[in-house]
Design a protein around this motif. Sequence first.
Motif, mmCIF file in Angstrom:
data_model
loop_
_atom_site.group_PDB
_atom_site.id
_atom_site.type_symbol
_atom_site.label_atom_id
_atom_site.label_comp_id
_atom_site.label_asym_id
_atom_site.label_seq_id
_atom_site.Cartn_x
_atom_site.Cartn_y
_atom_site.Cartn_z
ATOM 1 N N UNK A 453 0.855 -1.178 0.000
ATOM 2 C CA UNK A 453 0.000 0.000 0.000
ATOM 3 C C UNK A 453 0.893 1.232 0.000
ATOM 4 N N UNK A 454 0.307 2.371 -0.029
ATOM 5 C CA UNK A 454 1.077 3.619 -0.056
ATOM 6 C C UNK A 454 0.538 4.587 0.972
ATOM 7 N N UNK A 455 1.356 5.596 1.306
ATOM 8 C CA UNK A 455 0.916 6.674 2.174
ATOM 9 C C UNK A 455 0.447 6.196 3.528
ATOM 10 N N UNK A 456 -0.557 6.890 4.058
ATOM 11 C CA UNK A 456 -1.044 6.582 5.408
ATOM 12 C C UNK A 456 -1.825 5.274 5.462
ATOM 13 N N UNK A 457 -2.229 4.732 4.298
ATOM 14 C CA UNK A 457 -2.948 3.456 4.277
ATOM 15 C C UNK A 457 -2.023 2.286 4.621
ATOM 16 N N UNK A 458 -0.719 2.417 4.314
ATOM 17 C CA UNK A 458 0.204 1.306 4.540
ATOM 18 C C UNK A 458 0.296 0.899 6.008
ATOM 19 N N UNK A 459 0.521 1.811 6.972
ATOM 20 C CA UNK A 459 0.574 1.377 8.372
ATOM 21 C C UNK A 459 -0.723 0.718 8.844
ATOM 22 N N UNK A 460 -1.882 1.212 8.375
ATOM 23 C CA UNK A 460 -3.147 0.606 8.797
ATOM 24 C C UNK A 460 -3.318 -0.775 8.177
ATOM 25 N N UNK A 461 -2.882 -0.925 6.914
ATOM 26 C CA UNK A 461 -2.941 -2.240 6.292
ATOM 27 C C UNK A 461 -2.037 -3.233 6.999
ATOM 28 N N UNK A 462 -0.843 -2.791 7.394
ATOM 29 C CA UNK A 462 0.083 -3.658 8.125
ATOM 30 C C UNK A 462 -0.468 -4.024 9.501
ATOM 31 N N UNK A 463 -1.073 -3.054 10.181
ATOM 32 C CA UNK A 463 -1.656 -3.331 11.498
ATOM 33 C C UNK A 463 -2.776 -4.369 11.377
ATOM 34 N N UNK A 464 -3.599 -4.249 10.349
ATOM 35 C CA UNK A 464 -4.653 -5.250 10.121
ATOM 36 C C UNK A 464 -4.032 -6.635 9.925
#
Length: 563
Positions: A453-464
């Motif tokens: 993913x890119x930008x601020x979506x990447x940390x949330x995708x990783x946390x999921x």
Amino acid sequence: MKNLQLRRLLLLSAREKAAQLTTFDASKTVVLGENDTGKSCLIKSIYAAFGADSAKVNQTWKDAAVDTLVEFTIEGIPYTLLRSGSTFGLFDGDGATIWVGSNITSGIGPQIATLLDFRLTLADRKGELQVPPPAYLFLPFYVDQDVSWVENWSSFSNLQMFAGYRKDVANFHAGLRPNEYYEAKALKASADKTKDEFKVERRALDRASARLRANRKRLHFDLSPDQFVNQIDALVAECQSLQSAQDKVQGALSDLNSKRAILVEQSVIAENALADLDADYEFLRRETEDEIICPTCGTIHANDFANKFGLISDVDTCRAFLIDIRKEIEVIDAQIAAQKEQLGGFSDSITRINSILDEQRGDLKLRDIIEGESEKMMDEAVASEQKEIDSQIGTQEIKSDEAAQTMKSLDDKKRQGEIKGFYLRQMNSFVQQLHVPNLAEESYKAIDCHIRETGSDLPRGLLAYYYAFIHTMKRYSTSAFCPIVIDSPVQQDQDVANATRMIDFCLNEVPEGSQLILGTVSLHGAKYDGHVIQTDTKNKLLRTALFDEVSDLMRPFYAKLLQ
């Protein structure tokens, strides 16, 4: 599944004369502090205490040379682990030593693996299977601030020591392949390796046997020793006489060489002493001061005639001793030469032996009889060794086949489908909760996937992903379950709503019975009234005021490292 829980972490820097003492809640602990207050250093130290070093560590923290002591329980049984540099000490709940040593992979790693029943095996760069170090055990449970919000399965340093580790590590921790599968895999690899070694030995034996057979003379008659009774008796007597004489000479040579070695060593010592005495005298001769101070011990020596004369006397005595030794060496060398010459004098005996061997009865020589019997004995010995090696190869093949059958029985496709389905459902749910709308299911369908993913979506995708995997572990894995340690999840300039959502998710979506340690700059509006560790001093996690207290707590364990 064994359960590891953290109780307390002690940090001590003798270099900075400062320390820290941290207690963890059995359920949730939030490490709260602004940037540069040591929050991440504390969090990185948790699993580093077990030998799992973070992918990136602050250089200032490295320079402080901080020792760690962690108190923890496994299935409620207390243990203590001290790490000082590369030295580790593992102790039971009463402080008794279980193990002390250095090295991670071959040292503390196997100890932690045994305690937590960690049986994963990976092939190293040489292709040999081994239980990997603690980083691979703790990998699903640690989310590092510096690397884990960019790439999953990368929290610790030196993970590339095992090529392609991601898939095996993910499959193991998720329960797709249980502990027993990897135990069988290790047994099979060991049996296959041993079998291959025996096969190499068998081929070498076959080649040697073939070469020996190729050089044999073909005899077209029966070999009968009865025709050479007298010659055999004479041969035995001559050989015994020759052996006795050779043993006597070799014994004398051994004694002489030993004496010579001692004399040579004494000669070297005397030469060095003489050189030192000559140098001392020359120094005194040139020195004009009446007193000389020894630069080594500080003793004052008088630079007078008596001392100079004494040195001359010592020089003469040492030189005379050296001359005597060299004369003795010359005498010994002459004796050695005489004994070696005597060895060469056995040629008459060898000629007589060859003459006996070449005596002929018709077309047959005694030499043929002896060679034939020797070849027969060799053939029997080779055949016996081949039979033994074949038996060992068969034994290893049976072990390998049995291990392969065990692996096959544990590679349950139906169960694997169930696990993968559970993981995917968790992932779909968590992606929705964390508002990652553009993360396609196809990109995270594999349980060992890379989150792209890119930008601020990447940390949330990783946390999921991290939480979906941990939930899958909790339900299906036979591996140990360890504290979930998450550092600074709010990354990449999250907006207010997403920042609150991420902290709230971290706190409330952990599997039941888990221990969570969460590091963050702020709660970002999330509700939490549990245990908090506050780091509030810039660039100063360790406290001078705690040094004596922590030193006293750690001192008994330091003493046991040296026993």
